[in-house]
Each structure stands twice: as C-alpha cells, then as structure tokens.
Design a protein around this motif. Structure first.
Motif, mmCIF file in Angstrom:
data_model
loop_
_atom_site.group_PDB
_atom_site.id
_atom_site.type_symbol
_atom_site.label_atom_id
_atom_site.label_comp_id
_atom_site.label_asym_id
_atom_site.label_seq_id
_atom_site.Cartn_x
_atom_site.Cartn_y
_atom_site.Cartn_z
ATOM 1 N N THR A 1 0.775 -1.089 0.753
ATOM 2 C CA THR A 1 0.943 0.250 1.240
ATOM 3 C C THR A 1 2.245 0.371 2.130
ATOM 4 O O THR A 1 3.199 -0.692 2.128
ATOM 5 C CB THR A 1 -0.081 0.406 2.364
ATOM 6 O OG1 THR A 1 -0.037 -0.495 3.429
ATOM 7 C CG2 THR A 1 -1.608 0.398 1.791
ATOM 8 N N LEU A 2 2.773 1.796 2.475
ATOM 9 C CA LEU A 2 3.870 1.955 3.059
ATOM 10 C C LEU A 2 3.837 1.192 4.298
ATOM 11 O O LEU A 2 4.862 0.503 4.648
ATOM 12 C CB LEU A 2 4.089 3.221 3.451
ATOM 13 C CG LEU A 2 4.171 4.202 2.169
ATOM 14 C CD1 LEU A 2 4.561 5.719 2.640
ATOM 15 C CD2 LEU A 2 5.744 3.840 1.748
ATOM 16 N N LEU A 3 2.765 0.912 4.969
ATOM 17 C CA LEU A 3 2.790 0.262 6.372
ATOM 18 C C LEU A 3 2.978 -1.358 6.039
ATOM 19 O O LEU A 3 3.669 -1.860 7.022
ATOM 20 C CB LEU A 3 1.276 0.599 7.027
ATOM 21 C CG LEU A 3 1.077 -0.030 8.318
ATOM 22 C CD1 LEU A 3 2.075 0.165 9.307
ATOM 23 C CD2 LEU A 3 -0.200 0.137 8.828
ATOM 24 N N ILE A 4 2.052 -1.727 4.979
ATOM 25 C CA ILE A 4 2.182 -3.255 4.785
ATOM 26 C C ILE A 4 3.765 -3.517 4.469
ATOM 27 O O ILE A 4 4.355 -4.457 4.936
ATOM 28 C CB ILE A 4 1.264 -3.571 3.738
ATOM 29 C CG1 ILE A 4 -0.216 -3.542 4.100
ATOM 30 C CG2 ILE A 4 1.718 -5.064 3.302
ATOM 31 C CD1 ILE A 4 -1.113 -3.734 3.342
ATOM 32 N N ASP A 5 4.460 -2.623 3.781
ATOM 33 C CA ASP A 5 5.841 -3.015 3.236
ATOM 34 C C ASP A 5 6.807 -3.037 4.432
ATOM 35 O O ASP A 5 7.724 -3.839 4.604
ATOM 36 C CB ASP A 5 6.377 -2.091 2.269
ATOM 37 C CG ASP A 5 7.628 -2.338 1.486
ATOM 38 O OD1 ASP A 5 7.798 -3.640 1.513
ATOM 39 O OD2 ASP A 5 8.348 -1.469 1.287
ATOM 40 N N GLY A 6 6.505 -1.815 5.450
ATOM 41 C CA GLY A 6 7.205 -1.679 6.394
ATOM 42 C C GLY A 6 7.163 -2.508 7.533
ATOM 43 O O GLY A 6 8.350 -3.080 7.958
ATOM 44 N N LEU A 7 6.017 -3.262 7.751
ATOM 45 C CA LEU A 7 5.618 -4.202 8.660
ATOM 46 C C LEU A 7 6.346 -5.389 8.124
ATOM 47 O O LEU A 7 6.784 -6.481 8.922
ATOM 48 C CB LEU A 7 4.243 -4.333 8.860
ATOM 49 C CG LEU A 7 3.542 -3.265 9.889
ATOM 50 C CD1 LEU A 7 2.094 -3.627 9.693
ATOM 51 C CD2 LEU A 7 3.957 -3.430 11.133
ATOM 52 N N GLU A 8 6.352 -5.948 6.905
ATOM 53 C CA GLU A 8 7.025 -6.990 6.434
ATOM 54 C C GLU A 8 8.451 -6.885 6.583
ATOM 55 O O GLU A 8 9.123 -7.926 6.897
ATOM 56 C CB GLU A 8 6.831 -7.056 4.742
ATOM 57 C CG GLU A 8 5.347 -7.342 4.478
ATOM 58 C CD GLU A 8 5.102 -7.512 3.255
ATOM 59 O OE1 GLU A 8 6.086 -7.110 2.150
ATOM 60 O OE2 GLU A 8 3.933 -8.046 2.618
ATOM 61 N N LYS A 9 9.148 -5.893 6.464
ATOM 62 C CA LYS A 9 10.623 -5.368 6.691
ATOM 63 C C LYS A 9 10.784 -5.453 8.264
ATOM 64 O O LYS A 9 11.738 -6.039 8.504
ATOM 65 C CB LYS A 9 11.165 -4.074 6.365
ATOM 66 C CG LYS A 9 11.165 -4.269 4.636
ATOM 67 C CD LYS A 9 11.748 -3.154 4.052
ATOM 68 C CE LYS A 9 11.698 -3.119 2.504
ATOM 69 N NZ LYS A 9 10.779 -3.172 1.814
ATOM 70 N N VAL A 10 10.004 -5.448 8.984
ATOM 71 C CA VAL A 10 10.089 -5.546 10.525
ATOM 72 C C VAL A 10 10.238 -7.095 10.859
ATOM 73 O O VAL A 10 10.922 -7.556 11.586
ATOM 74 C CB VAL A 10 8.936 -4.815 11.398
ATOM 75 C CG1 VAL A 10 8.865 -5.367 12.797
ATOM 76 C CG2 VAL A 10 9.204 -3.206 11.494
ATOM 77 N N ALA A 11 9.092 -7.743 10.235
ATOM 78 C CA ALA A 11 8.999 -9.281 10.590
ATOM 79 C C ALA A 11 10.296 -9.988 10.004
ATOM 80 O O ALA A 11 10.590 -11.129 10.479
ATOM 81 C CB ALA A 11 7.859 -9.767 9.722
ATOM 82 N N GLN A 12 10.773 -9.408 8.910
ATOM 83 C CA GLN A 12 12.074 -9.913 8.501
ATOM 84 C C GLN A 12 13.186 -9.512 9.134
ATOM 85 O O GLN A 12 14.448 -10.076 8.977
ATOM 86 C CB GLN A 12 12.457 -9.493 6.903
ATOM 87 C CG GLN A 12 10.988 -10.129 5.915
ATOM 88 C CD GLN A 12 11.312 -9.442 4.635
ATOM 89 O OE1 GLN A 12 12.265 -8.774 4.188
ATOM 90 N NE2 GLN A 12 10.340 -9.649 3.741
ATOM 91 N N GLY A 13 13.260 -8.613 10.204
ATOM 92 C CA GLY A 13 14.295 -8.429 11.032
ATOM 93 C C GLY A 13 15.205 -7.249 10.207
ATOM 94 O O GLY A 13 16.384 -7.076 10.701
ATOM 95 N N ILE A 14 14.670 -6.510 9.147
ATOM 96 C CA ILE A 14 15.611 -5.620 8.292
ATOM 97 C C ILE A 14 15.571 -4.363 8.963
ATOM 98 O O ILE A 14 16.444 -3.346 9.132
ATOM 99 C CB ILE A 14 14.768 -5.444 6.895
ATOM 100 C CG1 ILE A 14 15.141 -6.729 6.273
ATOM 101 C CG2 ILE A 14 15.484 -4.207 6.396
ATOM 102 C CD1 ILE A 14 14.393 -6.889 4.750
ATOM 103 N N THR A 15 14.181 -3.910 9.978
ATOM 104 C CA THR A 15 14.107 -2.819 10.701
ATOM 105 C C THR A 15 13.307 -3.003 11.964
ATOM 106 O O THR A 15 13.076 -4.182 12.192
ATOM 107 C CB THR A 15 13.487 -1.525 9.881
ATOM 108 O OG1 THR A 15 13.567 -0.383 10.572
ATOM 109 C CG2 THR A 15 12.030 -1.970 9.342
ATOM 110 N N THR A 16 13.084 -2.126 12.673
ATOM 111 C CA THR A 16 12.388 -2.275 13.844
ATOM 112 C C THR A 16 10.908 -1.350 13.853
ATOM 113 O O THR A 16 10.799 -0.767 13.017
ATOM 114 C CB THR A 16 13.057 -1.711 15.093
ATOM 115 O OG1 THR A 16 13.135 -0.347 15.189
ATOM 116 C CG2 THR A 16 14.429 -2.309 15.141
#
Length: 72
Positions: free
Chosen positions: A47-62
């Motif tokens: 989902t958008l949320l899961i993909d976004g949270l993965e990017k947060v965990a990777q430090g790509i976004t906040t």
C-alpha cells in the motif's frame, strides 16, 4: 535547492499488486472492497502507507512528509 524544507527533488510512493487468478476471480464475483483488500494484502500488495513507511525507515523521507501526503 531545498528552499529550507530539508528536501531536494521528489520521490514516488506507490501502491501495487500482482494480479493472479484468485484475485481476478474475486473481482469478477464483485466481492466487497474489504474482502478484496484483505485478499490483496495476503497476496503481498504494497500500500501507499507501507511503501511510505519503508522510505521513512530508509531515511529517504520523514514521517511528517508522509503524513502530508497519505491520510492515516
């Protein structure tokens, strides 16, 4: 330039799944949205949320940036 936002450029968040015969059958049977979502998640849908949270965990976004873009 980031214009004091802390970000430079853009990154996409995406929602996707791989169609299979079982999912197709359930769609054609006009199953309820909640049933389809459960089936899709069990099939590995991101989902958008899961993909976004993965990017947060990777430090790509906040998390704050994700909250602005995805309602949760």
């Amino acid at each position: 330039f980031c214009h004091n936002t802390g970000f430079n450029g853009r990154i996409a968040i995406s929602e996707h799944f791989v169609m299979n015969a079982n999912i197709e059958k359930n769609i054609l049977q006009k199953k309820r949205t909640s049933e389809l979502l459960e089936l899709l998640l069990k099939s590995g849908m991101k989902t958008l949320l899961i993909d976004g949270l993965e990017k947060v965990a990777q430090g790509i976004t906040t998390l704050e940036e994700l909250k602005r873009e995805v309602i949760f």
